[in-house]
Enzyme design. Structure first.
Site, short mmCIF file in Angstrom:
data_model
loop_
_atom_site.label_atom_id
_atom_site.label_comp_id
_atom_site.label_asym_id
_atom_site.label_seq_id
_atom_site.Cartn_x
_atom_site.Cartn_y
_atom_site.Cartn_z
N GLU A 15 -0.04 -2.88 7.52
CA GLU A 15 -0.51 -1.47 8.15
C GLU A 15 -0.85 -1.49 9.67
O GLU A 15 -0.46 -2.36 10.91
CB GLU A 15 -2.27 -2.07 8.13
CG GLU A 15 -3.09 -2.70 6.36
CD GLU A 15 -4.39 -2.90 6.59
OE1 GLU A 15 -5.03 -2.90 7.87
OE2 GLU A 15 -4.49 -3.31 6.07
N ASP A 56 -2.23 -4.96 10.90
CA ASP A 56 -2.04 -6.28 9.27
C ASP A 56 -1.15 -5.72 8.90
O ASP A 56 -0.82 -5.04 7.96
CB ASP A 56 -3.30 -6.26 8.85
CG ASP A 56 -3.57 -6.84 7.50
OD1 ASP A 56 -3.22 -7.63 7.50
OD2 ASP A 56 -4.58 -6.90 6.61
N GLU A 90 -4.26 -9.24 12.25
CA GLU A 90 -4.72 -9.75 11.29
C GLU A 90 -4.03 -10.50 9.91
O GLU A 90 -2.96 -9.74 10.53
CB GLU A 90 -5.29 -8.36 10.41
CG GLU A 90 -6.43 -8.52 9.39
CD GLU A 90 -6.60 -7.47 8.72
OE1 GLU A 90 -7.44 -6.28 9.43
OE2 GLU A 90 -7.03 -7.71 7.14
N HIS A 133 0.75 -0.95 0.31
CA HIS A 133 0.25 -0.27 0.00
C HIS A 133 0.92 1.08 0.11
O HIS A 133 0.11 2.28 0.40
CB HIS A 133 -0.94 0.07 1.40
CG HIS A 133 -2.12 -1.25 1.09
ND1 HIS A 133 -2.66 -1.34 1.98
CD2 HIS A 133 -2.38 -2.20 0.18
CE1 HIS A 133 -4.00 -1.82 1.48
NE2 HIS A 133 -3.54 -2.78 0.32
N GLU A 151 -4.40 4.29 1.89
CA GLU A 151 -5.45 4.53 3.06
C GLU A 151 -5.60 5.62 3.81
O GLU A 151 -5.88 5.61 4.18
CB GLU A 151 -5.31 2.76 3.62
CG GLU A 151 -5.30 1.75 2.82
CD GLU A 151 -5.47 0.47 3.41
OE1 GLU A 151 -5.92 -0.01 5.10
OE2 GLU A 151 -6.24 -0.41 2.72
N SER A 166 -14.71 -4.06 7.18
CA SER A 166 -13.26 -3.89 6.49
C SER A 166 -13.49 -3.12 5.36
O SER A 166 -14.07 -3.23 4.08
CB SER A 166 -12.25 -5.09 6.32
OG SER A 166 -10.57 -3.78 5.04
N HIS A 167 -12.83 -2.25 4.86
CA HIS A 167 -12.99 -1.39 3.55
C HIS A 167 -11.77 -1.68 2.49
O HIS A 167 -11.46 -2.85 3.43
CB HIS A 167 -12.43 -0.02 2.97
CG HIS A 167 -10.99 0.33 4.14
ND1 HIS A 167 -10.42 1.85 3.75
CD2 HIS A 167 -10.07 -0.04 4.74
CE1 HIS A 167 -9.16 1.47 4.53
NE2 HIS A 167 -9.18 0.15 5.06
N ARG A 168 -11.65 -1.41 1.67
CA ARG A 168 -10.62 -1.88 0.51
C ARG A 168 -9.50 -1.19 0.65
O ARG A 168 -9.61 0.75 0.50
CB ARG A 168 -10.58 -2.79 -0.72
CG ARG A 168 -11.98 -3.16 -0.33
CD ARG A 168 -11.37 -4.85 -0.04
NE ARG A 168 -10.06 -5.72 -0.30
CZ ARG A 168 -9.50 -6.53 -0.97
NH1 ARG A 168 -11.47 -7.78 -0.95
NH2 ARG A 168 -9.45 -7.30 -1.13
N SER A 169 -8.41 -1.13 0.11
CA SER A 169 -7.27 -0.14 0.19
C SER A 169 -7.99 0.85 -1.67
O SER A 169 -7.51 1.72 -1.55
CB SER A 169 -5.89 -0.56 -0.31
OG SER A 169 -6.58 -1.69 -1.34
N ASP A 216 -8.08 -12.68 7.32
CA ASP A 216 -8.56 -11.95 6.08
C ASP A 216 -8.42 -12.90 4.72
O ASP A 216 -8.78 -13.24 4.38
CB ASP A 216 -7.85 -10.15 5.76
CG ASP A 216 -7.70 -9.82 4.46
OD1 ASP A 216 -9.00 -10.60 4.06
OD2 ASP A 216 -6.89 -8.47 4.68
#
Ligand code: 2PG
Ligand code: MG
Length: 436
Positions: free
Chosen positions: A168, A246, A292, A159, A211, A369-372, A317
């Protein structure tokens, strides 16, 4: 009744095409926008991309758009489903229409767009807010629960462009007394963190990752956690703010080993027990309450081994991909104790809810959770309250696609307050808020 379905190619937060769906009923048009991951699990439902290199680098979604317009839309209209009561049937019908086990023909992105828009239409037709509609779909009862936001304030892995292997580092204001206060605390720490990074690495180090967390030139997880500890302490929130990590370790799993130097010139390889030891040290040294994907999805045995001694929330995940089959396998192997819920990993709202209910029946917690690659669609805010999961992650409190969810949650909190409906902020009980 659905009277029209429209789809269009729009953009996500990384500037990649994504699908937007509009569904029409007697109450008007209802819209959804579909997110997209970067560190995706091997077993996720298929996101259909056009793969025409000369157009958006192959990432176009015109085929998925056409599938909604020409295949799914007309078939749904003909069926005459009642959106108030038949979301499950609508989703089931689309799965059949697709005919593959992983939605590879019509595309999970196409199907999910329709599913989310239908849920919104269903809520409107019923005359209830989306969170209440989704709660009904899931059969959840008791007071409403406002989640603890897990704000991803330091970005690494795939990311960001820095050399940090772990993806993360999140801050969780568990000591707040309301969602609104948790956001204030999160923002204050985020802004202080920027100053701490500037003082240490200079102003050019405060650019953000996918993010919207900072991506300073650090490498080790201890460096990241030290920055967080300093920022939290400077704000006077020590004890009130916990941490979560994460690592997204599937991204640096090679030939049975974990290469923490995967973004550097030289390898820095750890065995699975070596990596487990590192996690234990971090959990001992810092207030880390959630971990995670500490191990890769193909490394199930390491999950099982680690879970024997892990005392904190252990979230699957890539391991689970919001898929009931994968959940059953993980439960059999005693691999984890919590499920990450990403609607686009499975491709329909009702299957995501079914996975959440199965996780609950196992005694696991659920982390939404959202996504990147996100959009300004705030669907997951309502889903989190609807399911009463107690926590969610939607990135840093920065940029529209992340703040849309946090803003919506503040709206929901205000609405519940105004209408006098019973609700609570999950706080320290973020894992099992039903025990509140
Ligand atoms: C994750 C997610 C979201 P991506 O790994 O949990 O934070 O990243 O959407 O890239 O899979
Ligand atoms: Mg993850």
């Amino acid at each position: 009744m659905i009277t029209a379905v429209r789809a269009s190619q729009r953009l996500d937060s990384r500037g990649n095409p994504t699908i937007q769906v509009d569904v029409k009923t007697s109450k008007g048009w209802f819209r959804s926008l579909v997110p997209s991951g970067a560190s995706t699990g091997l077993h996720e439902a298929v996101e259909l991309r056009d793969k025409i290199k000369s157009v958006y680098g192959g990432k176009g979604v015109e085929t998925a758009v056409k599938n909604v317009q020409d295949v799914i839309g007309p078939a749904l209209i003909e069926k005459g489903f009642d959106v108030r009561t038949q979301l499950k049937e609508i989703d089931q019908f689309m799965r059949k229409l697709d005919g593959t086990p992983n939605k590879a023909r019509l595309g999970a992105n196409a199907i999910l767009g329709v599913s989310m828009a239908c849920a919104r239409a269903g809520a409107a037709e019923k005359g209830v807010p989306l969170y209440e509609f989704l709660r009904g779909e899931a059969g959840v009862e008791g007071p409403f629960v406002l989640p603890v936001p897990f704000l991803n304030v330091l970005n690494g892995g795939v990311h960001s462009g820095n050399k940090m292997a772990f993806q993360e580092f999140m801050i969780a204001p568990v000591g707040a007394t309301s969602f609104e206060e948790s956001i204030r605390i999160g923002c204050e720490v985020y802004h202080r963190l920027k100053e701490v990074i500037t003082a240490k690495h200079g102003p050019t180090a405060t650019g953000v990752g996918d993010e919207e967390g900072f991506a300073p030139p650090i490498v080790l997880p201890q460096q990241a956690l030290d920055l967080l500890e300093t920022a939290v302490a400077d704000c006077g929130y020590t004890g009130k703010v916990k941490f979560a990590i994460d690592p997204a370790s599937s991204e640096f799993f090679r030939d049975g080993l974990y290469d923490l130097g995967f973004k550097q010139e030289t390898r820095n390889v750890l065995t699975p027990p070596g990596l487990g030891e590192l996690y234990h040290q971090l959990i001992y040294q810092y207030p880390v309450v959630l971990l995670e994907d500490p191990f890769a999805e193909e490394d199930g045995d390491s999950w099982t081994e680690f879970n024997k001694t892990c005392k904190i929330e252990l979230v699957g995940d890539d391991l689970l991909v919001t898929n009931v089959e994968r959940l059953r396998i993980a439960r059999e192997k005693k691999a984890c104790n919590s499920m990450l819920l990403k609607v686009n990993q499975i491709g329909t709202v009702s299957e995501a809810i079914a996975a959440a209910n199965l996780a609950t029946s196992f005694g696991w917690s659920i982390f939404v959770s959202h996504r990147s690659g996100e959009t300004t669609d705030d669907f997951i805010a309502d889903l989190t309250v609807g399911l009463g999961t107690g926590h969610l992650k939607s990135g840093a409190p920065c940029r529209g696609e992340r703040t849309a969810k946090y803003n919506r949650l503040m709206d929901i909190e205000s609405e519940l307050k105004a209408t006098g409906k019973p609700y609570q902020y999950a706080g320290e009980n973020f894992r099992f808020p039903q025990n509140l």
